[in-house]
Design a protein around this motif. Structure first.
Motif, mmCIF file in Angstrom:
data_model
loop_
_atom_site.group_PDB
_atom_site.id
_atom_site.type_symbol
_atom_site.label_atom_id
_atom_site.label_comp_id
_atom_site.label_asym_id
_atom_site.label_seq_id
_atom_site.Cartn_x
_atom_site.Cartn_y
_atom_site.Cartn_z
ATOM 1 N N PRO A 42 -40.180 -26.521 76.030
ATOM 2 C CA PRO A 42 -40.788 -25.296 76.578
ATOM 3 C C PRO A 42 -42.012 -25.563 77.466
ATOM 4 C CG PRO A 42 -41.114 -25.440 74.179
ATOM 5 C CD PRO A 42 -40.191 -26.544 74.561
ATOM 6 N N GLY A 43 -42.775 -26.604 77.172
ATOM 7 C CA GLY A 43 -43.939 -26.912 77.999
ATOM 8 C C GLY A 43 -43.516 -27.328 79.394
ATOM 9 N N ARG B 104 -40.443 -14.213 78.645
ATOM 10 C CA ARG B 104 -41.013 -13.869 77.334
ATOM 11 C C ARG B 104 -40.389 -14.723 76.233
ATOM 12 N NH1 ARG B 104 -40.031 -8.275 77.178
ATOM 13 N NH2 ARG B 104 -38.379 -8.529 75.645
ATOM 14 N N ASP B 105 -39.070 -14.919 76.304
ATOM 15 C CA ASP B 105 -38.407 -15.763 75.301
ATOM 16 C C ASP B 105 -38.926 -17.196 75.367
ATOM 17 O OD1 ASP B 105 -36.963 -13.583 74.535
ATOM 18 O OD2 ASP B 105 -35.069 -14.215 75.448
ATOM 19 N N GLY C 10 -42.223 -21.489 73.073
ATOM 20 C CA GLY C 10 -43.326 -22.449 73.139
ATOM 21 C C GLY C 10 -44.374 -22.178 72.066
ATOM 22 N N ALA C 11 -44.648 -20.893 71.813
ATOM 23 C CA ALA C 11 -45.629 -20.535 70.787
ATOM 24 C C ALA C 11 -45.113 -20.923 69.402
ATOM 25 C CB ALA C 11 -45.928 -19.040 70.852
ATOM 26 N N ALA C 12 -43.821 -20.653 69.155
ATOM 27 C CA ALA C 12 -43.216 -20.985 67.853
ATOM 28 C C ALA C 12 -43.215 -22.493 67.618
ATOM 29 C CB ALA C 12 -41.791 -20.424 67.792
ATOM 30 N N THR D 252 -46.913 -13.201 79.130
ATOM 31 C CA THR D 252 -45.759 -13.128 80.029
ATOM 32 C C THR D 252 -46.097 -12.307 81.274
ATOM 33 O OG1 THR D 252 -44.251 -13.310 78.156
ATOM 34 C CG2 THR D 252 -43.346 -12.387 80.193
ATOM 35 N N ALA D 253 -46.728 -11.153 81.065
ATOM 36 C CA ALA D 253 -47.127 -10.313 82.204
ATOM 37 C C ALA D 253 -48.056 -11.085 83.139
ATOM 38 C CB ALA D 253 -47.811 -9.035 81.708
#
Lengths: 217, 217
Positions: A93-94, A145-146, A151-153, A166-167
């Motif tokens: 994700p990074g 957003r996903d 990445g946060a998870a 995301t915005a």
């Protein structure tokens, strides 16, 4: 190593995938006129003149100037969605976010006129057409957003609110179309690289250097 | 403790400082019409009807619809500049940037229609008028750039490139006018608070919590 941003075909020529050459000429002429006079200030005659066709010949392809605006809006949004999806497909994700911000920002600098017209004239679309474009936009937002959520998870990044982050990421890229002018301080690639670095900070990314491509300026 | 964002009078009513009540009515009517039909789709008759005046009475105040657009554009840009300057006057650059992003973002959510019209129709302004608005815009950019530079020099924040970080901070706030709709997930204040937190990350701010106001959500 191949640069994953440059490898995205959609980023190069926004008209390459347009199936019909005459429609492509009409769309390019309409884009110029919408950018210069606005949608409401543009007539079918302006579009016909700019494309070297008669208005009768133009009607073979588009029933109205709204149809041309819709074709442009759908095309522009589909290209942006394809680019975002391709970047988000990276399992890391990074690295996906680094590539996504670079490509999305660079695309909005490169194709600022298409992006501006599509954004500024969205209100002129008919209900059904507008709904179809807004659906493409929602898919783009959901893809980002996903990815931010993933990445946060995974603990790769740290954001207080996934939707707000995301915005912000989308705003950074889209707003480039408003202010970017070629021949200024940065090329689209350089601006993309700067914004990817700033986005890494915004996303609280841990060890962002690990994700960077070797040519990152 | 007084909230420095709420204490900014410019953030409340964008028309409060407008000296002439009739001109204010005309400007508000023009804003509605520009937002609905675009500048090129708006006639002086639309503006007159919306303000309850005859076109003859309207001509007493504005010579053309371009004059009304210029009045709106100058007013909107002057308000944004005043807000940015007031925030930047804080001697603590970290606190100044927190207040600036909150106020600038919240303002663009609250006054999205004014901001949209001003941004989208900038190309319709005459040369001299456009130059005057672009000068206000440059002053806003310079104020933010000087503040980011001051924060970097003081070691309060860490950015790879002051100009790119300035462009990003401004984009975050301005782009809110494009997508924000009231009644959604966030109030303008809440969105401002989220964006200030994200901006602190983007700016590599050290110990951002120190700068936050107690009501920060």
């Amino acid at each position: 190593m191949t640069d994953p941003v440059k490898a995205m075909p959609a980023a190069q020529d926004p008209w390459a995938a347009w199936p019909n050459a005459t429609q492509r000429r009409i769309a390019a002429s309409a884009l110029d006129s919408f950018a210069e006079r606005g949608f409401h200030g543009t007539s079918l005659r302006h579009i016909a003149q700019g494309s070297g066709l008669s208005t009768a010949a133009l009607y073979v392809h588009f029933a109205s100037k709204e149809e041309v605006l819709f074709a442009l809006a759908r095309h522009g949004h589909a290209l942006a969605l394809a680019l975002v999806r391709e970047a988000a497909a990276d399992p890391d994700p990074g690295r996906a976010l680094d590539v996504l911000v670079r490509a999305f920002t660079g695309w909005h600098a490169e194709h600022r006129t298409l992006a501006r017209v599509v954004q500024y004239e969205l209100g002129a679309l008919d209900g059904d057409h507008r709904a179809e474009v807004l659906d493409l936009r929602r898919q783009t937002e959901r893809t980002v957003r996903d990815l931010v959520g993933r990445g946060a998870a995974a603990g790769v990044l740290s954001v207080p609110d996934v939707r707000a982050a995301t915005a912000a990421i989308l705003s950074l890229g889209i707003d480039v179309a408003r202010w970017y002018e070629p021949g200024g301080r940065w090329t689209p690639d350089e601006l993309g690289a700067h914004y990817a670095e700033l986005a890494a900070g915004l996303l609280g990314m841990r060890d962002p250097g690990r994700h960077r491509m070797p040519d990152h300026g």
